[in-house]
Design a protein around this motif. Structure first.
Motif, PDB file in Angstrom:
ATOM      1  N   MET A 139      -0.858  32.166 -26.106  1.00 39.81           N
ATOM      2  CA  MET A 139       0.346  31.854 -25.749  1.00 39.81           C
ATOM      3  C   MET A 139       0.550  30.496 -26.437  1.00 39.81           C
ATOM      4  O   MET A 139       1.633  30.051 -26.689  1.00 39.81           O
ATOM      5  N   ALA A 140      -0.702  29.538 -26.547  1.00 42.47           N
ATOM      6  CA  ALA A 140      -0.326  28.513 -27.151  1.00 42.47           C
ATOM      7  C   ALA A 140      -0.088  28.307 -28.428  1.00 42.47           C
ATOM      8  O   ALA A 140       0.687  27.628 -28.932  1.00 42.47           O
ATOM      9  N   HIS A 141      -0.778  29.157 -29.350  1.00 45.48           N
ATOM     10  CA  HIS A 141      -0.580  29.674 -30.639  1.00 45.48           C
ATOM     11  C   HIS A 141       0.883  30.031 -30.733  1.00 45.48           C
ATOM     12  O   HIS A 141       1.834  29.356 -31.712  1.00 45.48           O
ATOM     13  N   GLY A 144      12.359  26.803 -32.482  1.00 52.88           N
ATOM     14  CA  GLY A 144      12.931  25.893 -31.413  1.00 52.88           C
ATOM     15  C   GLY A 144      11.756  25.059 -30.655  1.00 52.88           C
ATOM     16  O   GLY A 144      12.304  24.091 -29.949  1.00 52.88           O
ATOM     17  N   GLY A 145      10.513  25.160 -30.975  1.00 54.50           N
ATOM     18  CA  GLY A 145       9.336  24.677 -30.598  1.00 54.50           C
ATOM     19  C   GLY A 145       8.700  25.027 -29.112  1.00 54.50           C
ATOM     20  O   GLY A 145       9.038  26.132 -28.589  1.00 54.50           O
ATOM     21  N   ARG A 146       7.751  24.320 -28.614  1.00 59.36           N
ATOM     22  CA  ARG A 146       7.079  24.526 -27.825  1.00 59.36           C
ATOM     23  C   ARG A 146       7.936  24.650 -26.363  1.00 59.36           C
ATOM     24  O   ARG A 146       7.606  25.384 -25.382  1.00 59.36           O
ATOM     25  N   ALA A 147       8.724  23.489 -26.241  1.00 57.36           N
ATOM     26  CA  ALA A 147       9.493  23.516 -24.895  1.00 57.36           C
ATOM     27  C   ALA A 147      10.649  24.649 -24.848  1.00 57.36           C
ATOM     28  O   ALA A 147      10.895  25.349 -23.833  1.00 57.36           O
ATOM     29  N   ALA A 148      11.026  25.213 -26.063  1.00 59.41           N
ATOM     30  CA  ALA A 148      11.924  26.275 -25.999  1.00 59.41           C
ATOM     31  C   ALA A 148      11.288  27.548 -25.547  1.00 59.41           C
ATOM     32  O   ALA A 148      11.773  28.423 -24.925  1.00 59.41           O
ATOM     33  N   TYR A 149      10.057  27.620 -26.142  1.00 57.95           N
ATOM     34  CA  TYR A 149       9.529  28.754 -25.700  1.00 57.95           C
ATOM     35  C   TYR A 149       9.001  28.928 -24.119  1.00 57.95           C
ATOM     36  O   TYR A 149       9.264  29.913 -23.638  1.00 57.95           O
ATOM     37  N   TYR A 150       8.662  27.845 -23.623  1.00 61.00           N
ATOM     38  CA  TYR A 150       8.191  27.941 -22.521  1.00 61.00           C
ATOM     39  C   TYR A 150       9.558  28.074 -21.250  1.00 61.00           C
ATOM     40  O   TYR A 150       9.554  28.719 -20.451  1.00 61.00           O
ATOM     41  N   LEU A 151      10.622  27.463 -21.914  1.00 62.06           N
ATOM     42  CA  LEU A 151      11.828  27.638 -21.073  1.00 62.06           C
ATOM     43  C   LEU A 151      12.253  28.820 -21.009  1.00 62.06           C
ATOM     44  O   LEU A 151      12.762  29.563 -20.027  1.00 62.06           O
ATOM     45  N   VAL A 152      12.168  29.911 -22.288  1.00 60.99           N
ATOM     46  CA  VAL A 152      12.784  31.158 -22.205  1.00 60.99           C
ATOM     47  C   VAL A 152      11.833  32.049 -21.257  1.00 60.99           C
ATOM     48  O   VAL A 152      12.438  32.909 -20.548  1.00 60.99           O
ATOM     49  N   LEU A 153      10.624  31.627 -21.232  1.00 58.33           N
ATOM     50  CA  LEU A 153       9.601  32.333 -20.326  1.00 58.33           C
ATOM     51  C   LEU A 153       9.840  32.170 -18.678  1.00 58.33           C
ATOM     52  O   LEU A 153       9.841  33.111 -18.047  1.00 58.33           O
ATOM     53  N   ILE A 154      10.080  30.837 -18.417  1.00 61.09           N
ATOM     54  CA  ILE A 154      10.392  30.437 -17.243  1.00 61.09           C
ATOM     55  C   ILE A 154      11.817  30.966 -16.711  1.00 61.09           C
ATOM     56  O   ILE A 154      11.891  31.565 -15.378  1.00 61.09           O
ATOM     57  N   TRP A 155      12.755  30.718 -17.568  1.00 64.16           N
ATOM     58  CA  TRP A 155      13.909  31.297 -17.166  1.00 64.16           C
ATOM     59  C   TRP A 155      13.944  32.950 -17.102  1.00 64.16           C
ATOM     60  O   TRP A 155      14.736  33.679 -16.351  1.00 64.16           O
TER      61      TRP A 155
END
Length: 360
Positions: A264-266, A273-284
């Motif tokens: 997931m880190a890679h 969109g970057g790391r923040a966009a990645y985790y926001l997509v998963l959280i939402w």
């Protein structure tokens, strides 16, 4: 004679308008009476549940496609996202015990095994849908997934002995026809980075996931009938929590064994969109999917399975239209025809279900 015919022609529209006015008046009176029978907090909860169902489910589907469109690769992670929000339902269940002054349903070996089997099937179902959204446009995937209604009717008939009438059989044939239309038009909406084989596999996994979803629905109903002997809001929430918990355990094991959890880190680093966009997509994705499940559960309890069927029908075009607007999904004439045919099939199923139910 001429004047008599003119007068009769003028009288006919008047009679028709009176009939329409009377029907509207009766409908308004029926709605008003239904509104007065329930307290205001009931309607607030029902409206919130409906909004959760018709907004959250399409949003979770769109987010799954956003994940893959922006560099995400893992099917296991999207499957994990679908069940990672199970504590949200648990947080609602525990206060519900105190409010209703009831106790948790005792767990025995048969019930625990049933929940474990459903959890495993749900984990497999989510994985199949993950493959579908990896290779198909969101609008196409949602249309194909609507075939779960066909499988729910078939498995419900064979396992739970639910009644099947002519309208429901018509819905089965109509929705199957809609799937055939999508299959014939497969070349028009395939993404450039998706091969023909991947597209076909996405279609196949979507249909298999829909079939498994229908089986899960029938087995869930069978548990209510055979093992629990009752169906209440508490019992429905309990089953949702336990099944989601087992599905979460199975999926977490799959994510770890496949190595996707460690990757997931890679994936976040290379995500558009970057790391923040990645985790926001998963959280939402976690939040919206669980809100959709809670909304559907509440609608079935506060309203009826027919109302849930209506909202499920509405959800399909919402997902398709949102995918066209937000993700620029291709919308060919065949896909529009399939959407119309699918909506017709849903309407036939809802009519058949409502006429087969006893009025409450």
């Amino acid at each position: 004679m001429f004047y008599d015919s003119v007068e009769s022609m003028e009288a006919e529209p008047s009679i028709q308008s009176d009939t329409v006015r009377a029907q509207l008046s009766n409908f308004t009176a029926m709605i008003t009476e239904a509104y007065k029978r329930k307290p205001i907090h009931y309607w607030i909860l029902l409206v919130l549940s409906i909004m959760a169902m018709v907004v959250a489910f399409p949003a979770s589907s769109i987010l799954s496609r956003v994940y893959y469109a922006n560099g995400g690769q893992s099917k296991w992670i999207i499957s994990w996202v679908a069940v990672a929000g199970w504590p949200i339902t648990a947080l609602i269940l525990f206060p519900a015990y105190f409010i209703s002054k009831s106790f948790p349903t005792p767990l025995n070996i048969r019930l625990s095994l049933s929940y474990a089997i459903l959890g495993f099937l749900s984990a497999a179902d989510n994985l199949m849908y993950a493959y579908a959204y990896a290779y198909l446009p969101a609008s196409t995937a949602s249309l194909v997934a609507s075939s779960s209604l066909v499988f729910s009717a078939l498995f419900g008939y064979f396992l739970v002995k639910n009644k099947v009438n002519a309208s429901i059989l018509n819905a089965v044939f109509v929705i199957t026809a809609a799937l055939t239309i999508i299959a014939l038009d497969s070349s028009s909406d395939r993404y450039a980075n998706v091969s023909d084989r991947e597209y076909i596999m996405g279609f196949v996994w979507d249909v298999l996931g829909s079939a498994l979803h229908g089986l899960i629905f029938a087995l869930s109903e069978l548990i209510f009938v055979r093992l629990l002997g009752r169906r209440s809001f508490i019992v429905v929430l309990e089953q949702q929590v336990m099944v989601s918990l087992f599905a979460f355990v199975f999926t977490t094991v799959g994510v770890i064994v496949s190595g996707d959890f460690q990757g997931m880190a890679h994936e976040a680093k290379t995500f558009n969109g970057g790391r923040a966009a990645y985790y926001l997509v998963l959280i939402w994705g976690v939040i919206t999917f669980q809100l959709g499940v809670l909304g559907a559960t509440a609608v079935i309890f506060l309203g009826s399975t027919v109302l849930a069927g209506v909202l499920n029908a509405v959800r399909t075009p919402i997902t398709s239209i949102a995918a066209v607007i937000l993700l620029n999904d291709p919308m060919s004439g065949f896909k529009i025809l399939s959407l119309v045919v699918t909506f017709w099939g849903f309407g036939s199923y809802i009519y058949g279900s409502s006429t087969g139910q006893k009025p409450s």
